[in-house]
Design a protein around this motif. Structure first.
Motif, PDB file in Angstrom:
ATOM      1  N   THR A   8      15.741 -62.116  50.561  1.00 15.12           N
ATOM      2  CA  THR A   8      16.418 -62.625  49.897  1.00 15.12           C
ATOM      3  C   THR A   8      17.343 -63.520  50.015  1.00 15.12           C
ATOM      4  OG1 THR A   8      17.702 -60.259  49.752  1.00 15.12           O
ATOM      5  CG2 THR A   8      19.302 -62.030  48.916  1.00 15.12           C
ATOM      6  N   PRO A   9      16.847 -64.763  48.846  1.00 13.39           N
ATOM      7  CA  PRO A   9      17.517 -66.190  48.634  1.00 13.39           C
ATOM      8  C   PRO A   9      18.971 -66.002  48.897  1.00 13.39           C
ATOM      9  CG  PRO A   9      15.860 -65.894  46.783  1.00 13.39           C
ATOM     10  CD  PRO A   9      16.287 -64.699  47.377  1.00 13.39           C
ATOM     11  N   SER A  10      19.699 -67.721  49.374  1.00 10.89           N
ATOM     12  CA  SER A  10      20.873 -67.256  49.331  1.00 10.89           C
ATOM     13  C   SER A  10      21.117 -68.757  49.005  1.00 10.89           C
ATOM     14  CB  SER A  10      21.688 -67.308  51.100  1.00 10.89           C
ATOM     15  OG  SER A  10      20.715 -69.086  51.930  1.00 10.89           O
ATOM     16  N   LEU A  11      22.027 -68.783  48.340  1.00 15.52           N
ATOM     17  CA  LEU A  11      22.791 -69.925  47.660  1.00 15.52           C
ATOM     18  C   LEU A  11      23.450 -70.531  48.248  1.00 15.52           C
ATOM     19  CD1 LEU A  11      23.224 -67.826  43.694  1.00 15.52           C
ATOM     20  CD2 LEU A  11      20.991 -69.331  44.426  1.00 15.52           C
ATOM     21  N   HIS A  12      23.055 -72.306  48.255  1.00 16.68           N
ATOM     22  CA  HIS A  12      24.151 -73.170  48.389  1.00 16.68           C
ATOM     23  C   HIS A  12      25.630 -73.280  47.699  1.00 16.68           C
ATOM     24  CE1 HIS A  12      25.998 -76.553  50.669  1.00 16.68           C
ATOM     25  NE2 HIS A  12      25.943 -77.069  49.655  1.00 16.68           N
ATOM     26  N   ALA A  13      25.030 -73.106  46.634  1.00 15.18           N
ATOM     27  CA  ALA A  13      26.772 -72.860  45.722  1.00 15.18           C
ATOM     28  C   ALA A  13      26.240 -72.145  44.365  1.00 15.18           C
ATOM     29  CB  ALA A  13      27.279 -74.395  45.647  1.00 15.18           C
ATOM     30  N   TRP A  14      27.373 -71.663  44.443  1.00 17.12           N
ATOM     31  CA  TRP A  14      27.748 -71.001  42.937  1.00 17.12           C
ATOM     32  C   TRP A  14      28.249 -71.813  41.279  1.00 17.12           C
ATOM     33  CZ3 TRP A  14      25.290 -65.751  40.526  1.00 17.12           C
ATOM     34  CH2 TRP A  14      25.678 -65.741  39.408  1.00 17.12           C
ATOM     35  N   ILE A  15      28.150 -72.319  40.545  1.00 10.85           N
ATOM     36  CA  ILE A  15      29.050 -72.826  39.954  1.00 10.85           C
ATOM     37  C   ILE A  15      29.186 -72.381  38.725  1.00 10.85           C
ATOM     38  CG2 ILE A  15      29.866 -75.739  38.710  1.00 10.85           C
ATOM     39  CD1 ILE A  15      27.958 -76.859  40.800  1.00 10.85           C
ATOM     40  N   GLY A  16      30.337 -71.806  38.099  1.00 13.35           N
ATOM     41  CA  GLY A  16      30.311 -71.239  37.028  1.00 13.35           C
ATOM     42  C   GLY A  16      31.309 -71.743  36.264  1.00 13.35           C
ATOM     43  N   VAL A  17      31.131 -71.870  34.543  1.00 14.02           N
ATOM     44  CA  VAL A  17      32.862 -71.846  33.885  1.00 14.02           C
ATOM     45  C   VAL A  17      32.505 -70.644  33.050  1.00 14.02           C
ATOM     46  CG1 VAL A  17      33.053 -73.668  32.202  1.00 14.02           C
ATOM     47  CG2 VAL A  17      32.320 -74.139  34.072  1.00 14.02           C
TER      48      VAL A  17
ATOM     49  N   MET B 110      25.481 -63.722  50.034  1.00 12.87           N
ATOM     50  CA  MET B 110      24.183 -64.728  48.868  1.00 12.87           C
ATOM     51  C   MET B 110      25.049 -66.283  48.120  1.00 12.87           C
ATOM     52  SD  MET B 110      21.723 -62.323  46.760  1.00 12.87           S
ATOM     53  CE  MET B 110      21.168 -63.231  46.437  1.00 12.87           C
ATOM     54  N   ILE B 111      25.992 -66.395  48.329  1.00 12.74           N
ATOM     55  CA  ILE B 111      26.379 -67.256  48.587  1.00 12.74           C
ATOM     56  C   ILE B 111      27.196 -68.149  49.437  1.00 12.74           C
ATOM     57  CG2 ILE B 111      27.905 -68.487  46.352  1.00 12.74           C
ATOM     58  CD1 ILE B 111      27.922 -66.275  44.371  1.00 12.74           C
TER      59      ILE B 111
END
Length: 300
Positions: free
Chosen positions: A106-115, A132-133
């Protein structure tokens, strides 16, 4: 651009940059309503220079992403499921695998940037998939549907107007005016033209189905933001100074996120940055200040 077929057969357009370089931390960028992922081009360029790789994608009916046959069925949970399915697919996991098996990773994200809706979606996704984030950057979002806020429905009339017109042209013009204003548009003609063309890739069906999520009684992240401390390591909020009453509302959201970190016993200062003279998508009209706001956070 690549096309991923969701289990329903619905296409989801996305791009994964530097995917063959797993040493680069991965950042996912999630859009506002009416935005195609090309909105982020200048931000992506900076992230590449800083050593990151990026996953971008389009919401239903935006760019080359398709819509469900039932336009009313889209919710923030279903949008989160779309992203999770993409991230768990072999198309993505093979580039995270390393010594792990792509079928189980399951990939983990260094960051989620959402607008905007992409920021609210980041909150929903983080709580649904803790761990995950790592870093969550929440920008310019409302916290719930108008019905849950006890406010008049600002979204339904926009859908009705687009359907009556039979085209998204007027909707795009009105959105440009609301987001950027005539002064910025006139002073930044090339960027305004680029953004307008990308917005015009939004179909009326895509507009309606994403608004269905924003109008849904199930849309309410207020109970979720206090739980983010259990799900991610760091949170930062960013908002455009001229984005209606969102600076005030996001200050309230910041306080709720901070209470969650305090209750969890984490020594974490949750920051809210207001981007001067910027509107609803501050990485466009407040680009330089936006970059200065996010880069230190992404170095966690």
């Amino acid at each position: 651009m690549e096309i991923f077929k969701l289990p329903s057969g619905r296409p989801l357009s996305y791009e994964f940059t530097y995917k063959t370089e797993p040493d680069r931390p991965t950042i996912l960028l999630s859009n506002s309503l009416c935005a195609q992922y090309g909105f982020w081009d200048r931000v992506v360029s900076v992230l590449h220079d800083e050593g990151f790789r990026v996953i971008l994608y389009d919401h239903p009916g935006h760019g080359q992403s398709g819509v469900s046959s039932d336009l009313s069925s889209t919710t923030f949970d279903s949008l989160a499921d779309d992203v999770y399915t993409l991230l768990r697919s072999p198309d993505i996991t093979q580039w995270f695998a390393g010594v792990n098996s792509p079928s189980t990773l399951t990939p983990s994200l260094h960051a989620w940037i959402g607008v905007s809706m992409g920021a609210a979606l980041g909150v929903v996704f983080a709580v649904r998939h803790p761990g995950m984030i790592r870093n969550l950057l929440i920008c310019d979002t409302i916290a719930c549907s108008p019905s849950n806020a006890g406010e008049p429905d600002a979204f339904g009339p926009r859908v009705a107007a687009a359907r009556t017109a039979g085209t998204m042209a007027k909707t795009v013009d009105e959105t440009m005016e609301r987001w950027f204003g005539a002064e910025w548009t006139a002073a930044n003609a090339d960027e305004a033209t680029r953004v307008r063309k990308l917005m015009q890739t939004t179909s009326a069906d895509g507009f309606e189905t994403c608004i269905a999520a924003l109008k849904s009684d199930t849309f309410d992240i207020r109970p979720l933001v206090g739980r983010l401390a259990e799900c991610v390591e760091h949170v930062k909020l960013v908002v455009g100074e001229r984005d209606a009453d969102l600076p005030v509302k996001m200050a309230q959201m910041r306080d709720q996120v901070q209470k969650g970190f305090d209750a969890a016993g984490k020594n974490e200062k949750v920051e809210l940055v207001i981007i001067p003279k910027a509107g609803h998508v501050p990485f466009i009209d407040g680009y330089e200040d936006y970059i200065r706001a996010i880069l230190p956070f992404l170095k966690h």
